[in-house]
Design an enzyme around this catalytic site. Structure first.
Site: not given
Length: 676
Positions: A403-405, A479
């Site tokens: 999810i972050d990338d 993010h």
């Protein structure tokens, strides 16, 4: 007047010594802060652009600790493929990381770690270092003073058991029948975070097989009493979770012989199929070195010959984790971070003023678009109806996009004026839909899975190697919120739930905990820009508390730093540590987002970045500012020292990219949560 840095030596020049050059027009400190920032940013841009791969990606070294190198040698010894050149190079690296007291730490400047020291010592014994050599004698004495190998973590003792240096009977049991547990049953494999899941499944085979290779030498010197290597320890109270799971482990040990052989064989076969099905195209598993190591061992025990295509590809993938240094040493990366590094580099360059249609940014955008994952992975066990769309961290890891990338890649793509905007819009629309679909029920986001919050996995006696679940975190949630704001979705109810969760998670002192970066500086540096991008005014009480905390945490030299000990001793170490380029940048990004551009704190922080920049445009950063498992596994991302300072300088010079309008609507594009 402040200190400067000699670019050729990295040494700090005291103010008095630097006074002679104070009027030099080339000295950034002779000019004002904006001029110093411009010069620093220009050098940093040049440095970063020069390090882009011709295919369009960036990747810095991912430095962890010597257990990676020790376990690589032990694996090769176990498989019978250890060669002299690899051993010599690995030993050179391991020796160079030893502390003066004989121990090895898990992060720069950190305390000695027992398990790391045991594994490093054994690796050096494999390399031929004599136990009575001064550096080895110091290490073994340090180990004995701390309880010997009996006090090492379970994973270390598993490696020792592979060679008969420890008894399998004295290790926690991990039955392969776990592979059959349905998802509604506690302790099923999907209760574990993806990194733990990929490690535990192969280790169930290893635990069931209990292999022992002939030990090449004894290790009596690592016991406090060789005649009694594993003295009994009292069980935790029955009424405690630890006590309950310790007793459960004893029951599972007793049941080992009661499991019918054909049932156990079927369970191991099911686990082996699970492993093979998740091998990536490059031969690795999840793009991570530890699961790859244990998968190779497990499949070898199941009869896979080293020449089998699965095994051959797996072993070849492990070689790609090796970084050969100029001095002839060999460092093993636990993971590789090209997608993460590339999207952060694009954000940094764009925010620093590199044109949105610059050929290098277009090349990076094309590479990122080609890396999009459009097939289901393990995440779909919990979200079977959710269409795929996202990005992983590594070159090859289609089973585990994160999810972050995905959020950061979308933010990076929006900064590029791509000649095929529909292609970009489609990828980002899929990313938005997937990230919204991966929202946990509390309104926040974890890194890889939905609602991966079971309290049981961390309680297992087996799981003493670090965090084994993937609960939502402030930095990942921030993010995602920032991504949604960029897409004009700040007022979507799902985004508002994420914002509400972030506000509720703020610490009493005004900071936020950082799960994937060190630590409160990272959490705060992630959350404040997200909240302001989503429309919270700089005057909001949460923003003001964060600003106050950052101002209080600023070091006397103008920078910010935080030691990894803050994960274990938050009261003493929160926001405390030697100034680093990446952490200074995180603090500046938060302060700039909060409207503090003209504040003294920002001016001092920008000056610190200008002062400490090397002549080639880079920054030196030996300190670890990345996090794998809080406290237990720390990371030095070698590109962090470059991308984050450039991002902060760029936002200081050009303003926040969200100041005027969402990035999506600024280009006349309307992006919704739907689309394909």
């Amino acid at each position: 007047m402040t200190a400067t840095t000699d670019g050729s030596t990295g040494a700090t020049i005291p103010p008095r010594a630097a006074a002679a050059s104070d009027t030099d027009s080339t000295d950034p400190l002779a000019a004002g802060v904006p001029e110093a920032a411009e010069r620093a940013a220009a050098r940093a841009i040049e440095f970063l652009l020069a390090r882009q791969d011709p295919e369009g990606w960036w990747k810095g070294d991912l430095e962890t600790n010597v257990t990676m190198d020790a376990e690589d040698l032990l694996l090769r010894q176990f498989l019978g493929i250890l060669d002299a050149a690899t051993t010599r190079a690995a030993a050179l690296f391991i020796r160079g990381e030893q502390r003066e007291d004989g121990a090895w730490a898990t992060f720069y400047g950190g305390p000695g770690d027992l398990s790391a020291t045991v594994e490093a010592y054994v690796a050096l014994r494999l390399a031929g270092d004599a136990p009575d050599a001064p550096h080895m004698a110091r290490a073994s004495a340090w180990v004995r003073e701390r309880g010997g190998m009996a006090s090492a973590r379970v994973f270390t003792r598993i490696w020792l058991a592979l060679f008969g240096w420890w008894k399998w009977e004295d290790l926690p049991e991990l039955p392969p029948e776990l592979i059959w547990f349905p998802t509604w049953l506690p302790l099923n494999i999907y209760d574990f975070g993806c990194w733990a899941r990929q490690t535990i499944v192969p280790l169930t085979i290893v635990s069931a097989k209990r292999p022992v290779r002939p030990a090449p030498f004894p290790l009596d010197e690592l016991h406090t009493d060789p005649a009694n290597p594993n003295p009994p320890k009292p069980l935790a109270p029955l009424a405690s979770w630890d006590g309950a799971f310790e007793r459960l482990d004893r029951v599972v040990h007793r049941l080992r012989k009661a499991v019918p052989r054909r049932v156990r064989r079927a369970a191991m076969n099911a686990a082996a199929r699970w492993i093979v099905e998740r091998q990536e195209n490059d031969g690795c598993w999840g793009g991570i070195q530890p699961p790859a190591v244990y998968s190779v061992i497990a499949l070898h025990l199941m009869g896979y010959d080293l020449r089998h295509p699965v095994m051959r590809a797996g072993l070849e993938s492990l070689d790609r984790f090796a970084v050969w240094r100029e001095d002839g040493s060999r460092m093993i990366e636990a993971c590789q971070s090209p997608v993460w590094d590339t999207c952060l580099a694009v954000i940094a360059l764009a925010d620093a003023g590199v044109p949105a249609d610059h050929p290098r940014l277009l090349k990076a955008a094309d590479w990122m678009l080609a890396e999009e994952i459009r097939r289901p992975g393990d995440w779909s066990v919990k979200r079977p109806e959710l269409p795929p769309g996202g990005w992983a961290f590594e070159f090859h890891n289609d089973n585990y996009p994160d999810i972050d990338d995905t959020a950061e890649v979308a933010l990076a793509l929006r900064r590029v004026s791509h000649p095929q905007p529909d292609r970009v819009d489609g990828a980002i629309a899929r990313a938005v839909r997937w990230n919204f679909g991966m929202q946990s029920k509390n309104g926040a986001w974890g890194a890889f899975d939905v609602d991966n919050t079971s309290p049981f996995p961390n309680r297992l006696p087996f799981c003493d190697f670090g965090e084994v679940i993937d609960p939502p975190s402030a930095d990942v949630t921030a993010h995602v919120v920032e991504m949604m704001a960029a897409e004009g979705l700040a007022h979507d109810p799902r985004t508002r739930r994420g914002i509400a969760w972030l506000l509720a998670e703020q610490e009493a002192d005004g900071s936020w905990f950082g799960r994937w970066g060190v630590n409160y500086v990272y959490g705060t540096g992630s959350v404040v820009p997200a909240l302001t991008a989503a429309g919270l005014p700089a005057s909001h009480p949460a923003i003001r508390r964060a600003v106050h905390w950052l101002q209080q945490a600023q070091n006397d030299d103008g920078g910010w730093g935080e030691d990894l000990r803050s994960y274990k001793y938050a009261r003493e170490w929160s926001g405390q540590g030697a100034s680093t380029a990446s952490q200074t940048a995180w603090a500046l990004m938060a302060l700039l987002a909060a409207g503090e551009r003209d504040s003294e704190a920002v001016e001092r922080g920008v000056r610190w970045l200008a002062d400490t920049q090397r002549n080639d445009g880079s920054w030196d950063e030996p300190y670890f500012t990345g996090t794998g498992f809080p406290w237990d596994f720390s990371i030095n991302y070698h590109l962090y020292r470059q991308v984050f300072p450039l991002t902060a300088l760029g936002r200081y010079l050009h303003g926040d990219p969200f100041d005027k309008a969402p990035l999506a609507t600024r280009r006349g594009v309307r992006v919704t949560a739907g689309g394909s």
